[in-house]
Design a protein around this motif. Structure first.
Motif, mmCIF file in Angstrom:
data_model
loop_
_atom_site.group_PDB
_atom_site.id
_atom_site.type_symbol
_atom_site.label_atom_id
_atom_site.label_comp_id
_atom_site.label_asym_id
_atom_site.label_seq_id
_atom_site.Cartn_x
_atom_site.Cartn_y
_atom_site.Cartn_z
ATOM 1 N N GLY A 142 0.804 -1.215 0.000
ATOM 2 C CA GLY A 142 0.000 0.000 0.000
ATOM 3 C C GLY A 142 0.835 1.262 0.000
ATOM 4 N N VAL A 143 1.817 1.321 0.873
ATOM 5 C CA VAL A 143 2.660 2.517 0.932
ATOM 6 C C VAL A 143 3.652 2.508 -0.230
ATOM 7 C CG1 VAL A 143 4.262 3.882 2.314
ATOM 8 C CG2 VAL A 143 2.431 2.606 3.457
ATOM 9 N N SER A 163 8.167 -9.289 -4.321
ATOM 10 C CA SER A 163 8.110 -10.629 -4.902
ATOM 11 C C SER A 163 7.504 -10.543 -6.300
ATOM 12 C CB SER A 163 7.303 -11.573 -4.011
ATOM 13 O OG SER A 163 5.945 -11.198 -4.041
ATOM 14 N N LYS A 166 4.453 -8.653 -7.750
ATOM 15 C CA LYS A 166 4.392 -7.189 -7.698
ATOM 16 C C LYS A 166 5.057 -6.526 -8.907
ATOM 17 C CE LYS A 166 2.645 -7.808 -3.584
ATOM 18 N NZ LYS A 166 2.893 -9.180 -3.248
ATOM 19 N N TYR A 180 13.034 -9.989 -4.837
ATOM 20 C CA TYR A 180 13.899 -10.449 -3.736
ATOM 21 C C TYR A 180 13.825 -11.958 -3.521
ATOM 22 C CZ TYR A 180 9.844 -10.806 -0.582
ATOM 23 O OH TYR A 180 8.659 -11.168 0.004
ATOM 24 N N VAL A 225 9.632 3.172 7.503
ATOM 25 C CA VAL A 225 8.259 3.529 7.844
ATOM 26 C C VAL A 225 7.723 2.606 8.928
ATOM 27 C CG1 VAL A 225 5.932 3.487 6.847
ATOM 28 C CG2 VAL A 225 7.780 4.616 5.636
ATOM 29 N N ARG A 240 5.789 11.609 10.828
ATOM 30 C CA ARG A 240 4.422 11.651 10.294
ATOM 31 C C ARG A 240 3.749 12.979 10.571
ATOM 32 N NH1 ARG A 240 1.823 10.115 7.607
ATOM 33 N NH2 ARG A 240 0.282 8.596 8.208
ATOM 34 N N HIS A 283 2.068 -9.792 2.516
ATOM 35 C CA HIS A 283 2.405 -9.786 1.087
ATOM 36 C C HIS A 283 1.285 -9.168 0.256
ATOM 37 C CE1 HIS A 283 5.977 -12.111 1.957
ATOM 38 N NE2 HIS A 283 5.221 -12.885 2.732
ATOM 39 N N ALA A 284 0.613 -8.179 0.830
ATOM 40 C CA ALA A 284 -0.494 -7.538 0.111
ATOM 41 C C ALA A 284 0.030 -6.822 -1.122
ATOM 42 C CB ALA A 284 -1.198 -6.543 1.028
#
Ligand SMILES: NC(=O)c1ccc[n+]([C@@H]2O[C@H](COP(=O)([O-])OP(=O)(O)OC[C@H]3O[C@@H](n4cnc5c(N)ncnc54)[C@H](OP(=O)(O)O)[C@@H]3O)[C@@H](O)[C@H]2O)c1
Length: 293
Positions: A142-143, A163, A166, A180, A225, A240, A283-284
């Motif tokens: 997400g980030v 991975s 992505k 990786y 982060v 932040r 792993h999103a």
């Protein structure tokens, strides 16, 4: 156990707004908070509790002392006092909530408080000139994808690790992608930038952070982060800014197409456990959201 249950609408306290949730963003912090107290965050509340830190929705009622937001406004922001946003209604902190500008969808707005502003903050902190090389460690989440999009917009040369699944999304943003799981990303980065990179934005932490941190020519340009132990390596934890002004800025960047969250899954509220499990896997891909309204 995770289940959908009924609760009364939470009452907005001082500085809070009651919101009918349209979309809630799902973040790694949600499952961390489910597991117990987090210093400085409201993780010690009793169960059953509602998860979720960010949402976009429509204001139903105002608590005392709220400025700049009216009943009926479409807004997005942070739930900081434990109301939880995986819900039909929640309370958001007015100081950490902004109006959704015309033209921006609630789905996109719901992803900006956590991932969107974090990406902005990390790159602001690095403050690299156009042409500089930045390594985004964990680019597929997400980030990470938001950092990659913003960095490309700032004219940076972006190398990203993740991975294989992505690769396509990262390369679509112009990232020089390193898998990786299939190659030595440290050696591959050195081959691309023999003198080292001008900055690292780390979204992974731990041994992965320790492996890539020496790739930075200056250790102070390593921003993590998620792993505060980055300071042991001479780097810095992300600073932040989650106030309304930064939310408004992120929304404008999103409207301008410079901060373009990659939303890969939209789940109904009943499937909140599935949405959370996708992020909890570690792993999103991009952002996962829950559509409520
Ligand atoms: N300080 C703050 O305010 C703040 C704000 C937002 C997020 N965070 C933290 O920042 C971290 C990232 O957040 P996020 O929302 O981007 O998480 P996310 O959506 O779960 O993404 C993390 C990504 O890292 C990848 N990854 C895992 N191991 C990796 C490795 N060894 N090398 C490269 N990539 C790897 C994962 O997928 P693949 O392994 O399949 O590539 C995944 O795409 C979390 O720890 C979160 O809690 C902190």
């Amino acid at each position: 156990m995770q289940e959908v249950f009924d609760r009364p609408d939470p009452a907005p306290g001082r500085g809070e707004v009651l919101v009918r949730v349209l979309v809630a963003g799902v973040n790694p912090l949600d499952h961390v908070l489910r597991s117990g107290p987090v210093p400085g965050l409201d993780g010690g509340r009793p169960f059953p509790r509602v998860l979720g830190m960010e949402a976009a929705g429509v204001v139903l009622a105002l608590g005392e002392g709220v400025d700049g937001i009216e009943v009926g406004d479409a807004v997005f922001g942070f739930a900081l006092t434990g109301g939880g946003t995986y819900a039909e209604t929640t309370v958001l902190s007015a100081a950490h909530t902004a109006r959704i500008p015309e033209g921006l969808s609630a789905v996109v707005a719901a992803t900006l408080p956590v991932a969107g502003t974090t990406a902005v903050d990390a790159l602001d902190q690095l403050d690299l000139p156009a042409g500089a090389a930045v390594l985004v460690n964990g680019v597929g989440g997400g980030v990470g994808l938001s950092v990659a999009r913003l960095a490309a917009g700032r004219g940076l040369r972006v190398i990203g690790t993740g991975s294989a699944a992505k690769r396509e999304q990262a390369e679509a943003l112009g990232v020089r992608f390193l898998d990786y799981t299939a190659e030595d990303v440290v050696a591959a980065t050195r081959a691309l930038v023999p003198d080292g990179v001008d900055g690292v934005v780390d979204l992974v932490g731990g041994s992965s952070l320790r492996a890539v941190a020496p790739l930075a020519r200056d250790p102070r340009t390593v921003i993590s982060v998620g792993d505060a132990s980055v300071s042991d390596l001479g780097g810095r934890f992300v600073e932040r800014r989650i106030d309304r002004a930064n939310l408004e800025r992120s929304a404008q960047l999103a409207l301008d197409g410079v901060l373009e969250p990659v939303i890969t899954a939209v789940h109904p509220l009943a499937d909140a456990p599935i949405a959370l499990a996708a992020v909890e896997s570690g792993h999103a891909s991009g952002k996962v959201v829950i559509e409520v309204g």
